[in-house]
Design a protein around this motif. Structure first.
Motif, short mmCIF file in Angstrom:
data_model
loop_
_atom_site.label_atom_id
_atom_site.label_comp_id
_atom_site.label_asym_id
_atom_site.label_seq_id
_atom_site.Cartn_x
_atom_site.Cartn_y
_atom_site.Cartn_z
N GLY A 189 0.97 -9.06 -1.35
CA GLY A 189 2.16 -9.12 -0.51
C GLY A 189 2.52 -7.77 0.09
N LYS A 190 2.36 -6.73 -0.69
CA LYS A 190 2.64 -5.37 -0.21
C LYS A 190 1.67 -5.00 0.92
CE LYS A 190 4.51 -3.54 -4.55
NZ LYS A 190 4.30 -2.58 -5.66
N VAL A 191 0.41 -5.41 0.77
CA VAL A 191 -0.59 -5.13 1.81
C VAL A 191 -0.23 -5.86 3.10
CG1 VAL A 191 -3.01 -5.40 2.44
CG2 VAL A 191 -2.40 -4.72 0.10
N VAL A 192 0.16 -7.14 2.96
CA VAL A 192 0.54 -7.94 4.13
C VAL A 192 1.75 -7.33 4.83
CG1 VAL A 192 1.45 -10.18 4.87
CG2 VAL A 192 -0.44 -10.08 3.24
N MET A 193 2.74 -6.93 4.06
CA MET A 193 3.95 -6.37 4.65
C MET A 193 3.67 -5.05 5.36
SD MET A 193 7.62 -5.77 2.81
CE MET A 193 9.06 -5.32 3.77
#
Length: 452
Positions: A189-193
């Motif tokens: 999720g951090k990568v996507v954000m």
């Protein structure tokens, strides 16, 4: 990929702004899922070992009810909402109007590969958007059936589906969609954000975390054990809102530890591997990870596994300390650590010291204790004297907070999340009050009185 260009052109044609068109599309989706229901159930069994009952109740049935509920209420959701004007804008009328954002990119996880692919899609369609779906490559049989559903039902310029691994996901993120809806781990999720921030793309992140269960001395212990273990071992523990650990009050700890293994046997028999109601772990890599976590702890009951069919027995772990590996990350499997607390303040301190969970559950007959926990702790959602069922309600927004995610959906919350609410003010031209015109300003003293 030219899918982004095609979807932008289709969206700008205005077709999806029609509420009747959205309802027709939702009805088409309903029929398509219904047609492929047997294939979906078989695929879920192949990918995750899900029983027919579990596949229908946890995945397919919830989609049917969500679609019907959305169709029933969509016209009302899409209407403009009249707002009272303030004195500063009189004479005039004001309102808000929901409009679609554009093209929505939906990433689905492997643990509920049908529900968590199509549930966000229902919201996207309802809000008048186009969509591109990216199923998980870890549930290949289910992804193949989902691909057939979408391709046989919709034109790709409206709703498209693209299978593939991380390289496909990265290419899709770079296409600057109008909104990204991601369900998965906090790390990804951090990568996507971060990638979405390059295009200032808004995101919905449905993540996870270590969701606690608090059992106080007033709880009905057999009832609590049944609800906790059902919520934990459903889908072999591979549920983002599954109880991740139990905090039980010291005075009832021994009795509760005696009841829990009995309930496991009641649910799955002496050999859960033979139970048609008990699933399997999604992959060898995940299976090995869970074995390592289990072997770093003390097994109270369970602990058997078989690598050939990715089986891991429902396992209770006790005693467990906070500094053991299993308490340092989300488990996402059929391992349940049990810890204790001396009083409710102690339990609250233990939970508060950790990142905000996606879910929290409490078993207690004390209204005072229930209220204290709910008011003292932050969490995405949860339940009192129940587990995981809050996710099944159209009326309860589902989503995380902090480390467990941002944004919510289900029912109107999904429509709101994937819509932009445009604010409008209308003033008639026949009356003009020159309060602030440079050459006809009222006195500052009168203006102050006006705004008080």
């Amino acid at each position: 990929m030219d899918i982004r260009i095609k979807q932008r052109e289709f969206f700008e044609s205005g077709v999806t702004r029609s509420v009747s068109y959205r309802k027709e599309t939702l009805n088409d989706l309903y029929k398509a899922i219904q047609k492929e229901e047997p294939a979906l159930i078989k695929a879920l069994s192949l990918d995750l070992g899900k029983s027919e009952f579990e596949a229908f109740s946890n995945e397919i049935g919830l989609l049917y009810t969500e679609i019907k509920y959305t169709i029933k209420h969509l016209s009302r959701w899409a209407k403009r909402s009249i707002k009272n004007p303030t004195l500063a804008v009189l004479p005039g009328r004001s309102w808000t109007k929901a409009e679609p954002k554009g093209s929505i990119l939906i990433f689905a996880p492997w643990n509920y590969p049908v529900n968590l692919l199509f549930m966000p899609l229902i919201a996207a369609i309802a809000a008048g958007n186009t969509a591109v779906l990216k199923p998980s490559e870890y549930a290949p049989h289910t992804s193949k059936v989902c691909e057939r559903i979408i391709k046989n039902t919709f034109k790709p310029e409206y709703i498209a589906i693209i299978n593939g691994g991380p390289e496909i996901a990265n290419k899709l993120i770079d296409l600057a969609f109008d909104h990204i809806f991601f369900t998965g781990s906090t790390a990804v999720g951090k990568v996507v954000m971060k990638a979405a921030s390059e295009h200032l793309t808004p995101v919905t992140l449905e993540l996870g975390g270590k969701s606690p269960v608090i059992v106080d001395k007033t709880a009905k212990l057999k009832y609590a054990a049944q609800k906790i273990l059902w919520g934990k071992f459903n889908n072999a523990g591979q549920t983002c809102i599954a109880p991740d650990y139990v905090l039980v009050e010291d005075s009832i700890k021994e009795e509760f530890l005696h009841i829990l293994p009995q309930v496991v046997r009641d649910f799955y028999g002496e050999d859960p591997r033979k139970s048609p109601e008990y699933g399997r772990i999604i992959s060898e890599r995940h299976h090995e990870r869970l074995i390592r976590l289990m072997e770093s702890s003390t097994v109270l009951t369970g602990g058997k596994y078989n690598r050939s069919d990715k089986y891991l027995e429902p396992t209770l772990l006790y005693p467990v300390e906070w500094d053991t590996p299993i308490m340092e990350e989300e488990i996402f499997g059929p391992l349940l650590p049990i810890l204790s607390f001396s009083d409710l303040d102690d339990a609250i301190r233990q939970v508060r010291f950790r990142p905000t969970p996606l879910a929290l559950y409490m078993f207690s007959e004390s209204k005072q204790n229930q209220r204290k926990v709910v008011e003292s702790l932050s969490f995405g959602g949860g339940g009192i004297n129940t587990t995981i069922l809050h996710v099944a309600s159209h009326y309860l927004p589902f989503g995380g907070v902090g480390q467990s995610g941002m944004g919510s959906y289900h029912g109107k919350a999904g429509f709101d999340n994937l819509s932009h609410y445009k604010s409008l003010l209308y003033q008639p031209s026949w009356l003009d009050i020159p309060m602030a015109y440079p050459h006809k300003k009222i006195s500052l003293g009168l203006l102050r009185k006006f705004f008080k």
